[in-house]
Write an enzyme that holds these catalytic residues in place. Structure first.
Site, short mmCIF file in Angstrom:
data_model
loop_
_atom_site.label_atom_id
_atom_site.label_comp_id
_atom_site.label_asym_id
_atom_site.label_seq_id
_atom_site.Cartn_x
_atom_site.Cartn_y
_atom_site.Cartn_z
N GLY A 104 40.36 36.32 25.68
CA GLY A 104 40.69 37.18 24.05
C GLY A 104 42.23 37.89 24.98
CG ASP A 105 45.62 40.88 25.95
OD1 ASP A 105 45.08 40.83 26.73
OD2 ASP A 105 46.61 40.94 25.24
CE LYS A 159 47.16 38.68 28.90
NZ LYS A 159 45.68 40.05 29.28
N1 GLU Z 1 42.81 40.38 28.35
C1 GLU Z 1 42.15 41.02 29.08
C2 GLU Z 1 42.93 41.81 30.13
O1 GLU Z 1 44.30 42.04 29.78
C3 GLU Z 1 40.94 39.85 29.78
C4 GLU Z 1 41.34 38.79 30.44
C5 GLU Z 1 40.03 38.24 30.68
O2 GLU Z 1 39.12 38.10 31.06
O3 GLU Z 1 40.07 36.02 30.94
O4 GLU Z 1 42.26 41.48 31.11
#
Ligand code: GLU
Length: 459
Positions: free
Chosen positions: A178-179, A139
């Site tokens: 994204g997040d 992350k």
């Molecule tokens: N941020 C998203 C999650 O919390 C997506 C992560 C991703 O697709 O790599 O799972």
């Protein structure tokens, strides 16, 4: 920090080894309450599996799982529209690559710090293991706030961010998405800079891309849709469906909007959406095109919804959606937004199910109350895994240079959410905690991760 966070995290764990491990983890990661909280929840689930499968109780294994493989912190200098130089901090925590390349989103939010990135990376590692797909966990992000910034400013920030981050990425190494605060616009700028620096069309290096340049159908919708599909499975086990149920949703970002969309498609009456300023309650049910216009097109505030919707909707400044009587609650905003007090109110109103669209939005104190009352509770690492699972579908299309039709992606998303639900449900049952999706998710993910790590030796 809501009170529920502290109450549970300070509780002791089953067995002296897990207890010692947690004490050491807190000592080695001071001032990181979210990471400590996420680790505590997992450790609290592991006693039955360590007893039943002594080979997974290998000394040092859990210690390694709780320690990120690599933590990267970097300076992000950029210039705003008035020519003023700005500096932000960038992060990427590459948590675990035993099951595949590091995979997980980037969050741009002023509150972001290393502890929050570590909690998110830890959760992601378990979430990704639970999907059954070949992805490790990571992350990242920055304490940059895109709100109120022009497109040109966001572009310059993203370019500077990627100028440093690119050296750590690659489709076989680390694949961000994204997040919070990072959507299609930001992924576009990030991908453009990656391509410019590397001179390679490596579409598998970032997911959440636009449909015309390597993105997948449904990636935008997948986290919210998947959360509701998981919820539907939980209700199904109890002989119920979403049809006619009242649903409250917090947040109004990508996850919330698509959770509302899928819940409405399945016949639910969705009453709310929110942002950091307050929430709207719409007695007639949320008008999704209006919500999308305000949030996705205008990038506006939720209070505008009430201004434009007419008499059925009102805006409650500073309020929390959990005060609204409901059958189902979907926390889709951010960590620790649903605390013990909110859970008590939800229970007083007879809530039947809670599914987490956000990552760790429910405090441990609230989870405890919901479990004790027999409410179906879907933790984020299971319920919101549809987003990252669809990222893998995007990577598969990128690797084969294919573009699948929407129905194919939709069918695969439904199948993966059913499989995750089944895995959690069956694992909870097998380890003596029937109906507890938290222990089910944690144990199932741990079994897969631990088995992979042991087989690969001391790495
Ligand atoms: N941020 C998203 C999650 O919390 C997506 C992560 C991703 O697709 O790599 O799972």
């Amino acid at each position: 920090m809501p009170s529920g966070t502290r109450t549970r995290a300070s509780r002791s764990l089953p067995g002296p080894r897990l207890d010692r491990l947690y004490t050491t983890l807190c000592r080695r990661n001071p001032g990181e309450p979210e990471f400590q909280q996420a680790a505590h929840e997992v450790l609290a689930s592991l006693a039955p599996v360590l007893e039943a499968r002594p080979e997974l109780a290998d000394p040092g294994l859990i210690e390694r799982i709780a320690e990120p493989e690599r933590q990267i912190i970097f300076r992000v200098p950029w210039q705003d529209d008035s020519g003023v130089p700005r500096v932000h901090r960038g992060f990427r925590v590459e948590f675990n690559s035993a099951l595949g390349p590091y995979k997980g989103g980037l969050r741009f939010h002023p509150s972001l710090n290393l502890g929050i990135v570590k909690f998110l990376g830890f959760e992601q590692t378990f979430k990704n293991a639970l999907t059954g797909l070949g992805i490790g966990g990571g992350k990242g992000g920055s304490d940059f706030d895109p709100h109120g910034r022009s497109d040109a400013e966001v572009m310059r920030f993203c370019q500077s961010f990627m100028t440093e981050l690119h050296r750590h990425l690659g489709e076989h190494t680390d694949i961000p998405a994204g997040d919070i605060g990072v959507g299609g616009r930001e992924i576009g700028y990030l991908f453009g800079q990656y391509r410019r620096i590397t001179n390679r069309w490596e579409s598998g290096t970032l997911t959440g891309k636009g449909r015309e340049w390597g993105g997948s159908e449904l990636r935008t919708q997948a986290t919210g849709y998947g959360t509701v599909l998981f919820l539907a499975e939980m209700l199904n086990v109890r002989g119920e469906s979403l049809d006619g149920q009242r649903v409250t949703v917090s947040g109004s970002g990508n996850v919330a909007i698509h959770a509302i969309e899928k819940a409405q498609e399945l016949g639910a009456h969705v009453l709310t959406a929110a942002d950091s300023g307050g929430y709207v309650l719409d007695e007639k049910g949320m008008d999704l095109p209006l919500l999308k216009q305000i949030k996705e097109v205008e990038r506006g505030r939720i209070r505008t919804y009430a201004d434009r919707r007419g008499t059925s909707a009102r805006y409650v400044p500073g309020g929390r959606v959990w005060d609204v009587p409901t059958d189902v609650a979907l926390p889709c905003a951010t960590q620790n937004e649903l605390d013990a007090e909110a859970a008590t109110t939800l229970l007083a109103h007879g809530v039947k199910a809670v599914a987490e669209g956000a990552n760790m939005p429910t405090t441990p104190g609230a989870v405890h109350l919901l479990h004790r009352a027999g409410v179906a509770f879907g933790p984020g690492k299971a319920a919101n895994a549809g987003g990252v699972a669809t990222s893998v579908l995007e990577m598969q299309q990128n690797a084969t240079r294919q573009t699948w039709p929407p129905e194919e992606t939709a069918a695969k998303l439904t199948a993966v959410m059913r499989r995750i639900h089944h895995t959690c449900y069956e694992t909870a049952d097998r380890f003596g905690t029937p109906g507890n999706y938290v222990t089910g998710a944690n144990i199932a993910a741990f079994e897969r991760l631990a088995t992979g790590m042991l087989a690969q030796g001391l790495v």
